[in-house]
Design an enzyme around this catalytic site. Structure first.
Site, short mmCIF file in Angstrom:
data_model
loop_
_atom_site.label_atom_id
_atom_site.label_comp_id
_atom_site.label_asym_id
_atom_site.label_seq_id
_atom_site.Cartn_x
_atom_site.Cartn_y
_atom_site.Cartn_z
N HIS A 122 2.82 39.37 22.92
CA HIS A 122 3.04 40.77 22.80
C HIS A 122 1.66 41.41 22.64
O HIS A 122 1.28 42.43 22.99
CB HIS A 122 4.29 41.28 21.93
CG HIS A 122 4.06 41.03 20.55
ND1 HIS A 122 4.08 39.91 20.01
CD2 HIS A 122 3.76 42.01 19.78
CE1 HIS A 122 3.69 40.20 18.65
NE2 HIS A 122 3.64 41.73 18.56
N LYS A 172 -4.74 42.32 21.98
CA LYS A 172 -5.72 42.70 20.83
C LYS A 172 -7.01 41.59 21.00
O LYS A 172 -7.90 42.00 20.08
CB LYS A 172 -4.89 42.34 19.47
CG LYS A 172 -4.17 43.52 19.27
CD LYS A 172 -3.32 43.24 17.91
CE LYS A 172 -2.19 44.31 17.34
NZ LYS A 172 -1.67 44.23 16.37
N HIS A 190 6.82 46.91 23.46
CA HIS A 190 7.05 46.72 22.00
C HIS A 190 6.58 47.76 21.07
O HIS A 190 7.04 47.95 20.00
CB HIS A 190 6.35 45.47 21.44
CG HIS A 190 4.82 45.30 21.43
ND1 HIS A 190 4.27 44.97 22.53
CD2 HIS A 190 4.14 45.55 20.56
CE1 HIS A 190 3.09 44.87 22.31
NE2 HIS A 190 2.79 45.49 21.15
N ASP A 221 8.81 43.20 15.90
CA ASP A 221 7.25 43.71 15.58
C ASP A 221 7.21 44.66 14.29
O ASP A 221 6.49 44.37 13.42
CB ASP A 221 6.69 44.19 16.67
CG ASP A 221 5.23 44.83 16.59
OD1 ASP A 221 4.41 43.90 16.11
OD2 ASP A 221 5.13 46.07 16.72
#
Length: 227
Positions: free
Chosen positions: A97, A101, A151, A180
């Site tokens: 997910h 990043k 998410h 999360d």
């Protein structure tokens, strides 16, 4: 529980390798194999979740967070009676997910203190960047993208990147959002003390405007014994 310890230790290495080189097909393959092992553990013994999410560190390593979210998402999927095949697809999306990043500048990801508005806008692009990365691989189940893309969406419509609300947010997105949020609340980070599991669960349980009420109930029940 030797098996759990081995899976947990391998998980850290596998996901770190993935974030270091997210375009490598072998890293994606290893990640999918990891999810299958996590699902095996969860289906064999639901209480294994308590052992597997005990990975806590004062550095908020994205890869450790990714493993925790995958474990809790798989656990919640099992708790609501999803088929094994679907739990794996959910687990893959949950593990991956935050893969976007890897495209965000380190100075933004690791900044001490709050992000300014410009930095936060850049940070939010990790969702779309994650989809871009994963679309370069042809073996990611389509359903797994719901977890990656949704998410940070909220039932109230105040999430991102698409401001989806209510019925537009798919099941995998709803599950991963809860896992999360919980892991973010309970993980120590720079200049941020973690909440206790009990307090974090009580905070999330009140967020019925943003998170699925029925899933929240199951999530609190699932983690009720966590210390």
């Amino acid at each position: 529980k030797i098996e759990t310890i081995v899976v947990k230790e391998n998980a850290k290495i596998t996901v770190k390798d993935l974030f270091d080189n997210p375009f490598n097909s072998e890293n994606i393959k290893a990640s999918k194999e990891l999810v299958a092992k996590i699902v095996d553990c969860v289906l064999k013994d639901r209480d294994v979740i308590y052992d597997m999410v005990s990975l806590k560190t004062y550095d908020y390593y994205t890869y450790i967070h990714s493993v925790n979210v995958a474990v809790m998402s798989a656990g919640l999927g099992a708790a609501i009676g999803l088929k094994r095949e679907d739990i794996e697809k959910l687990g893959i999306g949950a593990l991956l997910h935050d893969i976007g990043k890897s495209a965000i500048p380190h100075e933004i990801l690791n900044k001490q203190g709050s992000l300014d508005n410009t930095e936060f806008q850049i940070f939010k692009t990790h969702v779309i960047e994650g989809e871009k990365i994963l679309r370069t691989h042809n073996n990611i189940p389509e359903e797994s993208f719901d977890a990656v893309l949704q998410h940070h969406e909220k039932l109230s419509g105040k999430g991102y990147p698409s401001g989806l609300s209510e019925k537009d947010i798919k099941l995998f997105g709803r599950i991963t959002a809860i896992a999360d949020c919980y892991d973010a609340l309970t993980t120590p980070r720079i200049k941020k003390y973690p909440l206790t599991p009990f307090f974090a669960l009580s905070v999330i349980a009140k967020e019925t405007i943003n998170y699925d009420r029925e899933l929240l109930k199951e999530f609190v029940k699932m983690l009720g014994k966590v210390k």
